[in-house]
Design an enzyme around this catalytic site. Structure first.
Site, PDB file in Angstrom:
ATOM      1  N   ARG A  47       0.836  -1.209   0.000  1.00 35.55           N
ATOM      2  CA  ARG A  47       0.000   0.000   0.000  1.00 35.55           C
ATOM      3  C   ARG A  47       0.869   1.257   0.000  1.00 35.55           C
ATOM      4  NH1 ARG A  47      -2.747   0.241   4.693  1.00 35.55           N
ATOM      5  NH2 ARG A  47      -4.159  -1.427   4.101  1.00 35.55           N
ATOM      6  N   TYR A  99      -5.630  27.234  -5.296  1.00 34.56           N
ATOM      7  CA  TYR A  99      -6.247  26.183  -6.100  1.00 34.56           C
ATOM      8  C   TYR A  99      -7.670  25.926  -5.574  1.00 34.56           C
ATOM      9  CZ  TYR A  99      -7.208  21.691  -8.171  1.00 34.56           C
ATOM     10  OH  TYR A  99      -7.812  20.667  -8.848  1.00 34.56           O
ATOM     11  N   ASP A 172       2.317  24.994  -1.677  1.00 32.51           N
ATOM     12  CA  ASP A 172       1.912  24.368  -2.936  1.00 32.51           C
ATOM     13  C   ASP A 172       2.765  25.021  -4.026  1.00 32.51           C
ATOM     14  OD1 ASP A 172       0.774  23.636  -5.359  1.00 32.51           O
ATOM     15  OD2 ASP A 172      -1.290  23.762  -4.623  1.00 32.51           O
ATOM     16  N   LYS A 197       0.837  17.867 -12.969  1.00 29.23           N
ATOM     17  CA  LYS A 197       1.096  19.027 -13.811  1.00 29.23           C
ATOM     18  C   LYS A 197       2.525  18.978 -14.361  1.00 29.23           C
ATOM     19  CE  LYS A 197      -3.035  19.866 -12.336  1.00 29.23           C
ATOM     20  NZ  LYS A 197      -3.314  20.734 -11.203  1.00 29.23           N
TER      21      LYS A 197
HETATM   22  C1  LIG Z   1      -4.085  20.637 -10.023  1.00 29.75           C
HETATM   23  C2  LIG Z   1      -3.635  21.332  -8.796  1.00 29.75           C
HETATM   24  C3  LIG Z   1      -3.834  20.769  -7.526  1.00 29.75           C
HETATM   25  C4  LIG Z   1      -4.565  19.463  -7.341  1.00 29.75           C
HETATM   26  O1  LIG Z   1      -3.840  18.408  -7.853  1.00 29.75           O
HETATM   27  P1  LIG Z   1      -4.530  17.064  -8.455  1.00 29.75           P
HETATM   28  O2  LIG Z   1      -3.344  16.273  -8.901  1.00 29.75           O
HETATM   29  O3  LIG Z   1      -5.438  17.486  -9.558  1.00 29.75           O
HETATM   30  O4  LIG Z   1      -5.260  16.428  -7.329  1.00 29.75           O
HETATM   31  C5  LIG Z   1      -3.361  21.468  -6.434  1.00 29.75           C
HETATM   32  N1  LIG Z   1      -2.730  22.650  -6.563  1.00 29.75           N
HETATM   33  C6  LIG Z   1      -2.510  23.207  -7.766  1.00 29.75           C
HETATM   34  C7  LIG Z   1      -1.801  24.512  -7.845  1.00 29.75           C
HETATM   35  C8  LIG Z   1      -2.959  22.576  -8.918  1.00 29.75           C
HETATM   36  O5  LIG Z   1      -2.767  23.149 -10.110  1.00 29.75           O
END
Ligand SMILES: *Cc1c(COP(=O)(O)O)cnc(C)c1O
Length: 385
Positions: A47, A99, A172, A197
């Site tokens: 896991r 986000y 983030d 991304k």
């Molecule tokens: C897309 C995104 C997220 C969320 O990520 P996922 O992989 O879609 O769960 C969080 N923060 C930012 C800045 C993003 O662009």
């Protein structure tokens, strides 16, 4: 080794069994126990112990300059694991511009969990100073540049304020990427990525990651949250992520150069109200971005479309028409892939969005810059009716 070399060779690991330069994909869910009942391999159950994670996590740790990294099933799984490591009654501070899906979760779930969530203008150190409650505030969540306005937060200053009050800082850094920003070196405790991304970069994997600056009780707790809640990646996705990260530097550098040129081209355009891009000297936060981003300002920008003269349609209708008329720019959500995307942001974020109705969010890929400019020029013209 420079970070670009680390990424290109994914730390240069070989598969010792075969001497292969691409790693194998480990699909086993469980591991043989030694006859004397020990688990000397160090692995029991897949896991959160899949060996396919190891290389991607080691590359991320090296690129971020941290103690260790954890892959998650998505960026949201990674981000929410951080918040879930705190206790009911804890005060956490998050940005008003962030986000949207995480903001939504914070408003609708984290509060049920008992977290006291306060949203502030994170780009203002004074706002952070006045919101932070020494001893009570446990976490400051920062996103920079922040969706969808690319608001810049000064990481070094914010970390100083948070740490003085005894709070942890998580960043983030999805848009900044390890190519452009090193949040841990600027004082942050945890870096989060939606690896969906730029890290993967090909719009074909949903993934998330956390990297910690040091080992700590908080990091141990996050690690057990991943193991117990099970928001883990599949081995094939982890393998694809390692492969994607090998081209992270050339992809991000190309996107930065292109985004800068596109932003400059449209910043004095008759059909464009405003271009939001941290690389433009007139952008609020440009000087801070210059200080904490090296080698470019990222591949994300937004434009605000001007309503056509005569008032037949609004700026919002014009923006939607522009997105409807691009060919090369693909009309889709998400970002950080090799293909350029365009999106009317207010309609996906819904209530509470800081995005004006006339705003189009653009993720610049690695296509020819001139082609991207021509396509957007043509769409702006067609949207005039
Ligand atoms: C897309 C995104 C997220 C969320 O990520 P996922 O992989 O879609 O769960 C969080 N923060 C930012 C800045 C993003 O662009």
């Amino acid at each position: 080794m420079k970070p670009a070399s680390i990424a290109a060779q994914a730390l240069g690991w070989l598969d010792e069994e075969t001497r292969g330069i691409a790693p194998p994909i480990h699909t086993a869910t469980t591991y043989i126990r030694d006859p004397d009942n020990q688990y000397r391999s160090g692995r029991i159950y897949s896991r959160d112990q899949n060996p396919t994670y190891d290389q991607a996590e080691a590359v991320l740790t090296a690129l971020e300059g941290g103690h260790g990294s954890l892959l998650f099933a998505s960026g949201m799984a990674a981000a929410t694991a951080v918040f879930q490591a705190f206790a009911p009654g804890d005060h956490v501070i998050a940005p008003k511009v962030m986000y949207w899906s995480l903001r939504n979760w914070l408003m609708n779930f984290a509060t049920h969990w008992g977290l006291v969530v306060e949203f502030i203008d994170m780009s203002s150190p004074d706002a952070l100073r006045s919101a932070i409650q020494p001893g009570k505030t446990k976490l400051v969540w920062i996103e920079t540049p922040a969706n969808p306005l690319w608001t810049i937060t000064d990481l070094a200053v914010s970390c100083e304020i948070a740490h003085a009050a005894g709070a942890v800082v998580a960043v983030d850094s999805t848009i900044g990427t390890p190519v452009l920003t090193q949040p841990l070196a600027l004082g942050a405790d945890i870096v989060m990525h939606s690896a969906t991304k730029y890290l993967n970069g090909h719009s074909d994997v949903i993934a998330g990651s956390l990297t910690a600056r040091v080992d700590s009780p908080l990091w141990v707790r996050i690690r057990s949250i991943r193991a117990q809640l099970g928001g883990v990646m599949g081995p094939f996705e982890a393998w694809l992520l390692t492969r994607g990260m090998r081209t992270l530097f050339p992809r991000v550098r190309a996107a930065c150069v292109s985004a800068q040129a596109i932003a400059e081209h449209f910043s004095h355009h008759a059909l464009v109200e405003e271009v939001l891009y941290p690389g433009l000297p007139g952008f609020v936060g440009h000087d801070i971005a210059k200080k904490q981003m090296q080698g470019g300002f990222g591949g994300m920008m937004s434009i605000r479309v001007r309503a056509p003269k005569g008032g037949a349609i609004s700026g919002e209708a014009a923006a939607i028409a522009v997105a409807a008329n691009t060919q090369l720019w693909k009309r889709a959500t998400s970002l950080g892939g090799v293909e350029s995307l365009i999106e009317h942001r207010a309609s996906i974020e819904g209530v509470g969005t800081p995005a004006p109705g006339d705003l189009l969010r653009m993720s610049v890929g690695v296509e020819d810059t001139g082609d991207l400019i021509d396509d957007l020029e043509a769409a702006l013209l067609r949207a005039q009716g």
